[in-house]
Design a protein around this motif. Structure first.
Motif, mmCIF file in Angstrom:
data_model
loop_
_atom_site.group_PDB
_atom_site.id
_atom_site.type_symbol
_atom_site.label_atom_id
_atom_site.label_comp_id
_atom_site.label_asym_id
_atom_site.label_seq_id
_atom_site.Cartn_x
_atom_site.Cartn_y
_atom_site.Cartn_z
ATOM 1 N N THR A 45 5.268 7.187 5.064
ATOM 2 C CA THR A 45 5.113 5.760 5.290
ATOM 3 C C THR A 45 3.667 5.475 5.664
ATOM 4 O O THR A 45 3.017 6.268 6.328
ATOM 5 N N ASP A 63 5.052 1.737 1.913
ATOM 6 C CA ASP A 63 4.318 0.857 2.819
ATOM 7 C C ASP A 63 5.021 -0.489 2.825
ATOM 8 O O ASP A 63 5.939 -0.729 2.026
ATOM 9 N N ILE A 64 4.594 -1.385 3.718
ATOM 10 C CA ILE A 64 5.112 -2.748 3.728
ATOM 11 C C ILE A 64 4.138 -3.695 3.046
ATOM 12 O O ILE A 64 4.372 -4.893 2.975
ATOM 13 N N ARG A 65 3.014 -3.143 2.560
ATOM 14 C CA ARG A 65 2.008 -3.941 1.880
ATOM 15 C C ARG A 65 1.854 -3.478 0.439
ATOM 16 O O ARG A 65 2.211 -2.368 0.089
ATOM 17 N N ARG A 66 1.283 -4.337 -0.380
ATOM 18 C CA ARG A 66 0.991 -3.983 -1.768
ATOM 19 C C ARG A 66 -0.044 -2.863 -1.769
ATOM 20 O O ARG A 66 -1.111 -3.005 -1.183
ATOM 21 N N PRO A 67 0.252 -1.739 -2.428
ATOM 22 C CA PRO A 67 -0.655 -0.590 -2.350
ATOM 23 C C PRO A 67 -1.876 -0.768 -3.243
ATOM 24 O O PRO A 67 -1.801 -1.413 -4.295
ATOM 25 N N TYR A 72 -1.015 3.720 -5.621
ATOM 26 C CA TYR A 72 0.137 3.515 -6.497
ATOM 27 C C TYR A 72 0.192 4.573 -7.592
ATOM 28 O O TYR A 72 1.266 5.018 -7.998
ATOM 29 N N TYR A 79 8.893 0.333 -1.309
ATOM 30 C CA TYR A 79 8.730 -0.491 -0.117
ATOM 31 C C TYR A 79 9.557 0.121 1.005
ATOM 32 O O TYR A 79 10.731 0.467 0.818
ATOM 33 N N ASP A 81 10.044 -0.397 5.416
ATOM 34 C CA ASP A 81 9.707 -0.913 6.738
ATOM 35 C C ASP A 81 10.328 0.027 7.760
ATOM 36 O O ASP A 81 11.557 0.172 7.824
#
Length: 329
Positions: A45, A63-67, A72, A79, A81
């Motif tokens: 994570t 991750d919780i954000r766009r990589p 990527y 995704y 959390d």
């Protein structure tokens, strides 16, 4: 700095699960539905570190954000959390994450976990911390929570305190130690760097390759070898003045001016000058590969700006195709 929680788990596999958006099925259809037993399936994570020795297909980044594109493209990405327990359970089952029965949890810490009342030269693993930034306070909180869960419930919690980390492939974000990244970009793009710290401000620093390797070696160390749950790791400690002199061995025309920023200088003055990482070296064999000269050589060879302005290339570096030696197009 590395951020987020990296978790590694041991010993579970599941048959016959239906596909879902959170499942990544990379196993060839003509083979057993069980993942190979000689390599763990790892969930990371925060999507920063990549243990390459396990193979691209065995490392699930999340991750919780766009990589970023480079993250990527490293391999499977989902995704996740860490506060959503149901989501994490689904990821573990559907992606056949291993290393689960005895949960091994890694949380990165930082030089920022120390404060002005801490010993500075060197800072030991165990001492008064009392940081004065919310960043440092949150890191100390994570260290202590991990220690508590280890002693209370037997959680295999592991934590490393990283110094400033230098990478050619991560843009500086304005942190206190990020001058040591920005100076290379400036040296290769304009030939001038304005430093926001005093020239004699000494801070512990590490090359990104040593950072990654230390994390993997630490996570692979048998628990019986660990005398601590949180360790300092160190590689080198230098001042802006010293890194400038090393860069000038390659780029003699580099010009540096100093304009200390009050906030960042105050933070730097509260941090350790050096890390004592003797326990990491003794317990699990930590040893850095990069010193200052190796770091400088690698950064100058790896930063993308070297292709944009040939005037500041190290001597002997071939001029990129289509660019004159004076830097013109």
């Amino acid at each position: 700095m590395l951020s987020g929680v990296r978790s590694l788990c041991k010993g579970w596999s599941v048959r016959g699960m239906s596909l879902s958006p959170r499942q990544i099925n990379r196993w060839p259809s003509n083979e057993s539905s069980e993942p190979p037993t000689d390599s763990p399936r790892v969930l990371i994570t925060g999507a920063i570190c990549f243990p390459a020795q396990y193979g691209k297909e065995n490392v699930i980044l999340s991750d919780i954000r766009r990589p970023p594109t480079e993250v990527y493209n490293m391999g499977p990405f989902v995704y996740a959390d860490v506060l959503d327990y149901k989501n994490l359970r689904e990821l573990v089952v559907n992606n056949r994450i291993t290393w689960l029965n005895c949960l091994r949890l890694f949380v990165p810490s930082t030089i920022g976990a120390f404060g002005p009342s801490s010993p500075r030269d060197p800072a030991p693993d165990l001492c008064i911390q009392r940081p004065r930034t919310i960043y440092g306070v949150s890191k100390v909180h994570a260290e202590l929570m991990g220690e508590y869960l280890h002693h209370k419930y037997g959680l295999d919690f592991r934590c490393l305190r990283y110094p400033g980390v230098v990478s050619a492939h991560t843009k500086p974000g304005g942190g206190t130690t990020d001058y040591a990244v920005q100076i290379f970009h400036d040296a290769l793009s304009t030939g001038h760097h304005e430093c926001y710290l005093r020239s004699n401000t000494r801070l512990p620093t590490m090359h990104i390759s040593d950072c990654h390797r230390a994390t993997i070696e630490f996570m692979q160390a048998p628990e019986s070898q660990l005398s601590l749950r949180t360790y300092n790791i160190a590689a080198m400690s230098f001042t802006p003045e010293e890194v400038v002199e090393e860069i000038r061995k390659h780029l003699p025309h580099l010009r540096v001016t100093y304009n200390p920023d009050t906030i960042r200088q105050t933070i730097a003055d509260s941090w350790p000058v050096r890390f004592d990482d003797s326990n990491a070296r003794q317990d699990w064999g930590w040893k850095p590969a990069y010193g200052l000269s190796e770091l400088v050589t690698d950064m100058l060879a790896s930063i993308p700006e070297k292709n944009n302005n040939a005037r500041f290339l190290p001597s002997g570096t071939p001029t990129p195709p289509g660019m004159r030696s004076d830097g013109g197009a």
